[in-house]
Design a protein around this motif. Structure first.
Motif, PDB file in Angstrom:
ATOM      1  N   GLN A 244       0.839  -1.198   0.000  1.00 19.04           N
ATOM      2  CA  GLN A 244       0.000   0.000   0.000  1.00 19.04           C
ATOM      3  C   GLN A 244       0.875   1.249   0.000  1.00 19.04           C
ATOM      4  O   GLN A 244       0.654   2.169  -0.784  1.00 19.04           O
ATOM      5  N   VAL A 245       1.868   1.251   0.879  1.00 21.90           N
ATOM      6  CA  VAL A 245       2.717   2.435   1.003  1.00 21.90           C
ATOM      7  C   VAL A 245       3.525   2.647  -0.276  1.00 21.90           C
ATOM      8  O   VAL A 245       3.656   3.766  -0.761  1.00 21.90           O
ATOM      9  N   LEU A 246       4.042   1.562  -0.835  1.00 24.15           N
ATOM     10  CA  LEU A 246       4.804   1.677  -2.079  1.00 24.15           C
ATOM     11  C   LEU A 246       3.934   2.235  -3.196  1.00 24.15           C
ATOM     12  O   LEU A 246       4.392   2.984  -4.042  1.00 24.15           O
ATOM     13  N   GLY A 247       2.655   1.859  -3.155  1.00 25.25           N
ATOM     14  CA  GLY A 247       1.739   2.302  -4.195  1.00 25.25           C
ATOM     15  C   GLY A 247       1.572   3.803  -4.225  1.00 25.25           C
ATOM     16  O   GLY A 247       1.324   4.383  -5.281  1.00 25.25           O
ATOM     17  N   TRP A 248       1.763   4.448  -3.081  1.00 20.94           N
ATOM     18  CA  TRP A 248       1.593   5.907  -3.044  1.00 20.94           C
ATOM     19  C   TRP A 248       2.717   6.631  -3.764  1.00 20.94           C
ATOM     20  O   TRP A 248       2.543   7.756  -4.212  1.00 20.94           O
ATOM     21  N   VAL A 249       3.872   5.974  -3.834  1.00 21.06           N
ATOM     22  CA  VAL A 249       5.023   6.612  -4.481  1.00 21.06           C
ATOM     23  C   VAL A 249       4.685   6.966  -5.925  1.00 21.06           C
ATOM     24  O   VAL A 249       5.080   8.005  -6.437  1.00 21.06           O
ATOM     25  N   GLY A 250       3.915   6.083  -6.565  1.00  8.95           N
ATOM     26  CA  GLY A 250       3.589   6.278  -7.977  1.00  8.95           C
ATOM     27  C   GLY A 250       2.807   7.544  -8.248  1.00  8.95           C
ATOM     28  O   GLY A 250       2.849   8.082  -9.362  1.00  8.95           O
ATOM     29  N   PHE A 251       2.094   8.045  -7.250  1.00 12.28           N
ATOM     30  CA  PHE A 251       1.309   9.261  -7.476  1.00 12.28           C
ATOM     31  C   PHE A 251       2.205  10.454  -7.829  1.00 12.28           C
ATOM     32  O   PHE A 251       1.781  11.373  -8.503  1.00 12.28           O
ATOM     33  N   PHE A 252       3.440  10.408  -7.340  1.00  8.29           N
ATOM     34  CA  PHE A 252       4.331  11.545  -7.578  1.00  8.29           C
ATOM     35  C   PHE A 252       4.900  11.547  -9.002  1.00  8.29           C
ATOM     36  O   PHE A 252       5.615  12.475  -9.365  1.00  8.29           O
ATOM     37  N   SER A 253       4.621  10.508  -9.767  1.00  7.11           N
ATOM     38  CA  SER A 253       5.101  10.514 -11.150  1.00  7.11           C
ATOM     39  C   SER A 253       4.019  11.008 -12.102  1.00  7.11           C
ATOM     40  O   SER A 253       4.219  11.049 -13.302  1.00  7.11           O
TER      41      SER A 253
END
Lengths: 411, 418
Positions: free
Chosen positions: A7-16
């Motif tokens: 879940q937490v890793l998935g949030w990183v993608g929002f910044f791209s």
């Protein structure tokens, strides 16, 4: 835990995402722009007319500007709006702390309320809002943390229990204080009893919270019994003192021998009991305003001298020498008159002076009197002595009272 | 955001970075849209049963992409999507029911299926009947994944053979078997087909009842609905027919042996199997004098979010296309035994399983019994009126409204909004 990590890793993608980066860029430009404008303003500009001088108001204003710019140019601005809402709410919270609480409540209460309740509650709400923005709190709540004592523990349940217990521990003092105040007003209990009641109520609330937490987690009672068994062995060794202090504290509160607000003698000094906590009591030493943390067990096992068990009066006194040219009758009357004249000395029981010894050159006397504030015995005794010295001086007696060396205050 | 980043970094540190192998910042945000009435038991097992095989396959194809699954209830979906899209934090891919996908595309909350060569190949591989259910002009609201339908579930110990007709069903009730029905779309609407009222009831569901003056056709349809409502009232008066308050109650009743026969949605078969073991029997719904039953069907489709970066869109398309791979489709069907494949080259292996045969039969019943539902329709009318329809049916069954009053109310609910 892997689910949580994903879940937490998935949030990183929002910044791209271009749309997210665009909003961050707009906000960054607005903050930079307002910083420059703020610094270049004429020095005489009143701060009230131009608030964005400090960092927080500046960022709030910059975010508002970003939202307006994005809306006017038909761009998406939800993230900017969210950031603006959060920071504005934080700004509002600080304003509330300053303007309202500081006017209505004592500073210590405000500090306790703000640092233990308001800001943690605000941080919790913001964390949930942010979590909701990027993920599903419900999904995160269902993440399993493993099996404890035969029950599957989910992240949501554990978080809820921790948060509720924190707020019970941090906030239970307020309802307990309110109930204690009502009890004092309606039942006429003493201040010491009120404080004891507040402490007991607080322990009660915390205990109920713990029981609720265990039930909420669904922890197997057999597992708990096993832990209790382990603890009982531990009690015999490492944690004996802790447990002993805890039980002593509860006992003292129930018995009422040592309660918050009481005055007692500790190491030869008068001290007031400020708090009686799980492990130790906090005493305020009147002579130097120092706070002493004394394990509860000490009061439980040793003799305690208290001035406030049945009433708050304390008997003080000192010895004094006077020239033999003064008759004992005159001297005794003078001593009793001077003590009675002090506003803090009780009229009943009356001050009493007595002849201790006599010789051709001087006679020794003892003066004793009662006061209502045990902690002020030293200062009141000193004031009575000073009044005596002045009287001797005014009467032209060459020999000042030998109180400095011979007198002593006793209660 | 910074806090979240720090939290993320902290968790990564705690995890020992085991899950970071091959992670280069590429993520795929997938939103699984659930429906309270169907997924109340499945939330925990959704991942394990359906998504995990797909995700495992996907990670072997694209090992550097982390898939982040979130679930959202269908009732909150539009609001949630509007909010997330306004922030640029919407999902890359949504797994949603076809009517809802149509609604979302119409509302501009999702993107149509990308018009790429790879996607064209994927859509060509899918049975045209499924594609029609998500077609809006030249655009597709989603890429079909699988289909689920209403079936009959029964207790083998109490009922050795399932009823093939509604008469047999009522005879079994008269003989002492307890029958469970509920007034939601999955629990009772199938009976409309058995009384020949499937077409008018479908018009009510889709909100396509003409609002003009009554025609001969409307009068005929009204008579069919009246006949259906009269029958519903008759069966409700039987002591061995239990009208439950939703699928959850039917499920619990069958598991606890309070009920011997219930209509069940195929998606609830795994938990039923787990709870009942060999006691569980599954068949197609019984026919009636008016024709075959009109089961409800749900076509689940992949829809594309609006906020993805080009790379995220590629990753999303890859996952959607992969899920329609013939081998994976077959594996879905055989492993779960709760859904039907949409890939035209994957026949339902009916010979290997009675449940799959029942699923295939139910799908045929759906195709013939609910023709309007086999075309693209939006979920908004159904969502808006389903509670009102259920209320009217309930009141007719308990005798508060007469069947004639019920018909008027139902037709009013289903009238086309100008």
């Amino acid at each position: 835990m892997n689910l949580l990590l994903e879940q937490v890793l998935g949030w990183v993608g929002f910044f791209s995402r271009p749309i997210v980066l665009e909003q961050l860029l707009i906000a960054g430009v607005a903050v930079g722009l307002l910083s420059v404008v703020s610094q270049r303003l004429p020095s005489g500009t009143p701060p009230r007319l131009w608030p964005p001088f400090k960092p927080l108001p500046l960022v709030v204003a910059a975010l508002l500007l970003s939202v307006l710019v994005a809306a006017a140019t038909g761009r998406r601005y939800g993230l900017l709006l969210l950031a603006w809402q959060i920071l504005t709410a934080f700004w509002g919270l600080r304003g509330l702390e300053r303007l309202l609480l500081n006017r209505w409540l004592p500073p210590e209460t405000v500090h306790s309320l703000v640092s233990r309740l308001l800001r943690p509650a605000f941080a919790l709400i913001i964390a949930l809002v942010l979590l909701d923005a990027v993920a599903s709190p419900r999904d995160l709540a269902s993440v399993s943390l493993g099996t404890w004592f035969g029950s599957e523990i989910q992240l949501g349940t554990l978080s809820l229990v921790i948060v509720v217990l924190y707020f019970v521990v941090a906030a239970s003092i307020h309802p307990a204080t309110a109930i204690g105040w009502i009890a004092k007003r309606t039942l006429g209990i003493s201040e010491g009893s009120r404080k004891a009641m507040v402490t007991l109520l607080r322990y009660g609330f915390i205990s109920l919270g713990l029981v609720w937490g265990v039930a909420r987690l669904g922890i197997n009672q057999a597992g708990l019994l096993a832990v209790a068994g382990g603890l009982s062995v531990g009690l015999g060794f490492g944690v004996k003192e802790v447990f002993s202090n805890f039980i002593s504290g509860l006992w003292l509160l129930v018995e009422g021998s040592v309660r918050p607000g009481e005055v007692l003698i500790h190491d030869g000094e008068a001290c007031e009991v400020r708090r009686l906590d799980l492990r130790a009591a906090t005493l305020l030493r009147a002579s130097d305003n120092a706070e002493l943390v004394v394990p509860n067990q000490n009061f439980f096992t040793a003799t305690t001298t208290t001035y406030t068990r049945s009433d708050r009066t304390r008997r003080c006194g000192f010895e004094v020498s006077a020239p033999s040219s003064w008759t004992p009758d005159r001297m005794i009357a003078l001593l009793q008159e001077l003590a009675a004249a002090h506003p803090r000395v009780l009229k009943q029981p009356p001050p009493r002076a007595s002849l201790l010894s006599f010789s051709p050159s001087s006679h020794s006397y003892r003066l004793s009197f009662s006061i209502t504030d045990p902690l002020r015995a030293g200062s009141i005794t000193s004031e009575v002595k000073l009044a005596l010295w002045r009287r001797f001086d005014a009467e032209g007696l060459l020999t000042p009272p030998s109180g400095e060396g011979g007198s002593s205050a006793q209660g | 955001m910074v806090g979240l980043g720090l939290l993320g970094m902290g968790l990564l540190g705690l995890s020992g970075c085991g899950s970071l192998a091959g992670f280069d910042g590429q993520t795929l945000s997938v939103m699984v849209v659930t429906q309270r009435r169907l997924d109340w038991l499945r939330r925990d097992s959704l991942r394990q049963q359906l998504w995990q095989p797909l995700l495992d396959e996907y990670s072997s194809v694209r090992p550097n992409v982390r898939v982040n699954l979130t679930t959202v209830d269908e009732n909150q979906l539009e609001e949630e999507l509007r909010l997330r899209t306004s922030r640029g934090l919407g999902p890359d891919l949504l797994l949603v029911r076809a009517p809802m996908a149509n609604t979302l595309l119409k509302a501009g909350l999702i993107a149509p299926v990308p018009d790429t060569a790879a996607m064209t190949r994927a859509t060509d591989a899918i049975d045209g009947r499924y594609i029609e259910r998500v077609r809006q002009g030249s655009r597709l609201a989603g890429l079909p994944l699988h289909e689920a339908v209403t079936l009959a579930c029964y207790n083998r110990q109490q009922m050795p053979t399932p009823p093939r007709t509604t008469e047999e069903l009522m005879a079994m009730a008269a003989a002492g078997n307890t029958i469970g029905l509920s007034v939601d779309p999955y629990g009772i609407w199938w009976t409309a087909g058995t009384r020949g009222a499937d077409r008018p009831v479908t018009s009510i569901i889709t909100g396509t009842v003409p609002s003009a003056s009554r025609t001969r056709e409307q009068e005929r349809e009204g008579a069919l609905i009246t006949d259906w409502l009269v029958w519903l009232r008759q069966i409700a008066q039987q002591s061995k027919v239990d009208i439950a308050n939703g699928p959850e109650e039917l499920f619990d009743g069958l598991v606890a042996s309070r009920l011997d026969w219930i209509p069940c949605f195929s998606l609830t078969l795994p938990p039923l199997r787990k709870a009942m073991g060999p006691r569980l029997g599954v068949s197609a719904l019984p026919r009636g004098p008016g024709g075959p039953p009109s089961p409800f069907s749900i076509l689940q489709v992949w829809s594309f979010g609006l906020d993805s970066s080009p790379r995220q869109r590629q990753n999303a398309a890859a996952l959607a296309q992969l899920s329609d791979d013939p081998l994976l489709q077959r594996r879905f069907v055989l492993d779960t035994q709760e859904v039907l494949p949409v890939n035209r080259s994957v026949p339902t292996p009916v010979a290997s399983s009675g449940v799959l045969a029942a699923l295939a039969e139910a799908e045929q019943q759906f195709q013939s019994g609910s023709p309007l539902l086999t075309r693209a329709f939006t979920a908004e009318h159904l969502q808006a009126v389903s509670h009102r329809i259920e209320y009217v049916l309930q009141q007719v069954m308990v005798g508060v409204f007469t069947p004639q009053q019920g018909v008027v109310l139902l037709q009013r609910i289903g009238q086309r909004t100008p």
